[in-house]
Design a protein around this motif. Structure first.
Motif, PDB file in Angstrom:
ATOM      1  N   SER A  18       9.136   3.384 -33.894  1.00 43.55           N
ATOM      2  CA  SER A  18       8.901   2.721 -32.571  1.00 43.55           C
ATOM      3  C   SER A  18       8.104   3.696 -31.696  1.00 43.55           C
ATOM      4  O   SER A  18       8.744   4.778 -31.833  1.00 43.55           O
ATOM      5  CB  SER A  18      10.197   2.093 -32.129  1.00 43.55           C
ATOM      6  OG  SER A  18      10.573   0.892 -32.869  1.00 43.55           O
ATOM      7  N   LEU A  60       6.191  -5.276 -45.014  1.00 48.31           N
ATOM      8  CA  LEU A  60       7.202  -5.362 -43.814  1.00 48.31           C
ATOM      9  C   LEU A  60       8.617  -5.917 -44.342  1.00 48.31           C
ATOM     10  O   LEU A  60       8.455  -7.083 -44.827  1.00 48.31           O
ATOM     11  CB  LEU A  60       6.608  -6.331 -42.884  1.00 48.31           C
ATOM     12  CG  LEU A  60       7.399  -6.718 -41.263  1.00 48.31           C
ATOM     13  CD1 LEU A  60       7.706  -5.241 -40.836  1.00 48.31           C
ATOM     14  CD2 LEU A  60       6.668  -7.677 -40.367  1.00 48.31           C
ATOM     15  N   TRP A  95       4.145  -1.910 -42.947  1.00 44.10           N
ATOM     16  CA  TRP A  95       5.468  -1.463 -41.979  1.00 44.10           C
ATOM     17  C   TRP A  95       5.399   0.199 -42.182  1.00 44.10           C
ATOM     18  O   TRP A  95       5.433   0.704 -43.326  1.00 44.10           O
ATOM     19  CB  TRP A  95       6.504  -1.949 -42.659  1.00 44.10           C
ATOM     20  CG  TRP A  95       7.714  -1.750 -41.629  1.00 44.10           C
ATOM     21  CD1 TRP A  95       7.766  -1.859 -40.324  1.00 44.10           C
ATOM     22  CD2 TRP A  95       9.088  -1.033 -41.939  1.00 44.10           C
ATOM     23  NE1 TRP A  95       9.220  -1.778 -39.907  1.00 44.10           N
ATOM     24  CE2 TRP A  95       9.858  -1.004 -40.888  1.00 44.10           C
ATOM     25  CE3 TRP A  95       9.457  -0.669 -43.119  1.00 44.10           C
ATOM     26  CZ2 TRP A  95      11.376  -0.632 -40.777  1.00 44.10           C
ATOM     27  CZ3 TRP A  95      10.907  -0.146 -43.157  1.00 44.10           C
ATOM     28  CH2 TRP A  95      11.638  -0.125 -42.016  1.00 44.10           C
ATOM     29  N   ASP A 116       4.999  -1.618 -36.415  1.00 44.63           N
ATOM     30  CA  ASP A 116       5.108  -2.372 -37.526  1.00 44.63           C
ATOM     31  C   ASP A 116       5.028  -3.982 -37.480  1.00 44.63           C
ATOM     32  O   ASP A 116       5.326  -4.813 -38.348  1.00 44.63           O
ATOM     33  CB  ASP A 116       6.645  -2.390 -38.191  1.00 44.63           C
ATOM     34  CG  ASP A 116       7.733  -2.620 -36.919  1.00 44.63           C
ATOM     35  OD1 ASP A 116       8.889  -2.954 -37.419  1.00 44.63           O
ATOM     36  OD2 ASP A 116       7.056  -3.120 -35.963  1.00 44.63           O
ATOM     37  N   ALA A 153      12.519   4.302 -44.136  1.00 45.67           N
ATOM     38  CA  ALA A 153      11.074   3.852 -43.676  1.00 45.67           C
ATOM     39  C   ALA A 153      10.270   4.780 -44.204  1.00 45.67           C
ATOM     40  O   ALA A 153      10.435   6.077 -44.472  1.00 45.67           O
ATOM     41  CB  ALA A 153      11.196   3.252 -42.189  1.00 45.67           C
ATOM     42  N   PHE A 172      13.211   4.599 -38.445  1.00 46.59           N
ATOM     43  CA  PHE A 172      14.090   3.627 -39.008  1.00 46.59           C
ATOM     44  C   PHE A 172      14.569   4.542 -40.597  1.00 46.59           C
ATOM     45  O   PHE A 172      13.798   4.959 -41.194  1.00 46.59           O
ATOM     46  CB  PHE A 172      13.497   2.405 -39.567  1.00 46.59           C
ATOM     47  CG  PHE A 172      13.661   1.540 -38.091  1.00 46.59           C
ATOM     48  CD1 PHE A 172      14.824   0.946 -37.734  1.00 46.59           C
ATOM     49  CD2 PHE A 172      12.591   1.314 -37.485  1.00 46.59           C
ATOM     50  CE1 PHE A 172      14.481  -0.189 -36.815  1.00 46.59           C
ATOM     51  CE2 PHE A 172      12.402   0.510 -36.221  1.00 46.59           C
ATOM     52  CZ  PHE A 172      13.475  -0.124 -35.861  1.00 46.59           C
ATOM     53  N   GLU A 201      19.052   0.293 -42.068  1.00 47.27           N
ATOM     54  CA  GLU A 201      19.487   1.156 -41.008  1.00 47.27           C
ATOM     55  C   GLU A 201      20.858   1.630 -41.081  1.00 47.27           C
ATOM     56  O   GLU A 201      21.314   2.741 -40.634  1.00 47.27           O
ATOM     57  CB  GLU A 201      18.867   0.757 -39.472  1.00 47.27           C
ATOM     58  CG  GLU A 201      18.956   1.667 -38.548  1.00 47.27           C
ATOM     59  CD  GLU A 201      18.095   2.789 -38.348  1.00 47.27           C
ATOM     60  OE1 GLU A 201      18.267   3.603 -37.564  1.00 47.27           O
ATOM     61  OE2 GLU A 201      17.324   2.930 -39.484  1.00 47.27           O
ATOM     62  N   GLY A 217       7.832   1.762 -39.911  1.00 48.97           N
ATOM     63  CA  GLY A 217       8.920   2.081 -39.695  1.00 48.97           C
ATOM     64  C   GLY A 217       9.366   2.670 -38.654  1.00 48.97           C
ATOM     65  O   GLY A 217      10.228   3.869 -38.690  1.00 48.97           O
ATOM     66  N   ILE A 267      15.792  -4.746 -42.397  1.00 45.06           N
ATOM     67  CA  ILE A 267      15.755  -3.474 -41.515  1.00 45.06           C
ATOM     68  C   ILE A 267      17.134  -3.211 -41.044  1.00 45.06           C
ATOM     69  O   ILE A 267      17.383  -1.776 -41.056  1.00 45.06           O
ATOM     70  CB  ILE A 267      14.639  -3.901 -40.363  1.00 45.06           C
ATOM     71  CG1 ILE A 267      13.386  -4.044 -40.836  1.00 45.06           C
ATOM     72  CG2 ILE A 267      14.859  -2.635 -39.608  1.00 45.06           C
ATOM     73  CD1 ILE A 267      12.385  -4.766 -39.877  1.00 45.06           C
ATOM     74  N   ARG A 281       5.781  -1.308 -31.081  1.00 47.97           N
ATOM     75  CA  ARG A 281       5.972  -1.206 -32.427  1.00 47.97           C
ATOM     76  C   ARG A 281       5.030  -1.213 -33.402  1.00 47.97           C
ATOM     77  O   ARG A 281       3.860  -1.547 -33.162  1.00 47.97           O
ATOM     78  CB  ARG A 281       6.681  -2.870 -32.812  1.00 47.97           C
ATOM     79  CG  ARG A 281       8.187  -2.871 -32.300  1.00 47.97           C
ATOM     80  CD  ARG A 281       8.398  -4.291 -32.524  1.00 47.97           C
ATOM     81  NE  ARG A 281       8.527  -4.400 -34.086  1.00 47.97           N
ATOM     82  CZ  ARG A 281       9.630  -4.953 -34.872  1.00 47.97           C
ATOM     83  NH1 ARG A 281      10.677  -5.025 -34.263  1.00 47.97           N
ATOM     84  NH2 ARG A 281       9.504  -4.953 -36.100  1.00 47.97           N
ATOM     85  N   SER A 287      10.041   7.822 -42.050  1.00 45.80           N
ATOM     86  CA  SER A 287      11.131   8.816 -42.359  1.00 45.80           C
ATOM     87  C   SER A 287      10.749   9.334 -43.715  1.00 45.80           C
ATOM     88  O   SER A 287      10.855  10.816 -43.863  1.00 45.80           O
ATOM     89  CB  SER A 287      12.493   8.097 -42.343  1.00 45.80           C
ATOM     90  OG  SER A 287      13.520   9.026 -42.823  1.00 45.80           O
TER      91      SER A 287
END
Length: 222
Positions: free
Chosen positions: A37, A114, A33, A23, A54, A51, A124, A35, A120, A21, A57
Motif C-alpha cells: 500500500s 489477487l 497483486w 493491488d 506478498a 503485506f 498477514e 501486496g 490476505i 492500493r 515482501s
C-alpha cells in the motif's frame, strides 16, 4: 498483533482500505497483486505497508521505501505506481526501483493472483503472537492483558464511539457473539477513547459483547 483467526478494523474490508492500493485489479484482466500500500508524500510514492508473504515482501521491498520507477519509467505518485502494476498480469515479473534512505535499490516483483480479503488477513496475521498489552474492560468481562486471549478464536473490532461505520457494525458483532460464544468465539470491541466514554456508549447502544477502551491506541498500533 491480531489473534490467530483474523482481526477486524471496524469491519474486515475497512482494515484493508488504505489510501492508494497497488493491488487493485485491472478491469477485464486476471487480477494481479503486489501486496503493498502506498501514500503520496513530498518525497514521492512511499510504501506504507508490505503485506507478509506478498510478492513485494518476497522481492525485498520495505515500508518506508519510496518508489521512483516501475519497469524503467519514472513515477512520482502512488496512482502512477498502481497503474503501472495493474497493467501487468499475474505471474509477470516487474522491475521496481525504490529510494531507501541514501541508496537506490532495484527489485523484481513477481505479481501473484489477487487473494481474497480473508486470504490476505490470514497471510498477514495467522500465527502471529499477541503482545502483552493491557485490556481496559469498559463493558463485559475481559482478562487483564491481551496475550491472555492467545489460543482462542477472537474477533477484535477496532473503532470509536463517534464512528458511523462502527455503529453500523455493532448489531452484526453482537449477533456473532450471541450465536457463536458457546462454540468458543469471543468478540472484543476496542474503542480509541477513555473508559468512561466507551462504557457510556456501550450501555446506551446495548452492545452485546465485551468492549475494551484503548485511549492511548496501544493495542491498535501494536
Amino acid at each position: 498483533m491480531r489473534p490467530a483467526l483474523m482481526a477486524a478494523l471496524g469491519m474486515l474490508l475497512v482494515g484493508l482500505a488504505l489510501p492508494v492500493r497497488a493491488d487493485e485489479p485491472m478491469v477485464g484482466a486476471a487480477p494481479a497483486w503486489a501486496g503493498l500500500s502506498l501514500r503520496d508524500t513530498p518525497a514521492g510514492a512511499r510504501i506504507e505497508r508490505v503485506f507478509r508473504g506478498a510478492p513485494a515482501s518476497a522481492a525485498g521491498l520495505r515500508a518506508g521505501d519510496v518508489v521512483v520507477a516501475v519497469e524503467g519509467r519514472r513515477v512520482e505518485r502512488g496512482q502512477e505506481v498502481t497503474r503501472a502494476l495493474r497493467a501487468q498480469p499475474a505471474g509477470a515479473r516487474v522491475g521496481v526501483q525504490v529510494q531507501r534512505e541514501a541508496a537506490l535499490v532495484s527489485a523484481e516483483v513477481t505479481l501473484a493472483p489477487l487473494p481474497s480479503p480473508e486470504g490476505i488477513l490470514r497471510a498477514e496475521w495467522q500465527g502471529q503472537r499477541l503482545p502483552s498489552l493491557p485490556l481496559r474492560a469498559a463493558a463485559g468481562v475481559l482478562p487483564p492483558r491481551l496475550d491472555e486471549l492467545r489460543g482462542r478464536v477472537v474477533v477484535l473490532a477496532f473503532g470509536a464511539t463517534w464512528c458511523p461505520a462502527c455503529r453500523a457494525a455493532e448489531p452484526t458483532l453482537s449477533d456473532w457473539s450471541r450465536r457463536f460464544a458457546a462454540r468458543g468465539l469471543l468478540v472484543v470491541g476496542v474503542q480509541h477513547e477513555e473508559p468512561e466514554a466507551v462504557a457510556e456508549a456501550a450501555l446506551a447502544r446495548r452492545v452485546g459483547h465485551p468492549v475494551s477502551a484503548d485511549p492511548d491506541e496501544g493495542i491498535s498500533e501494536a
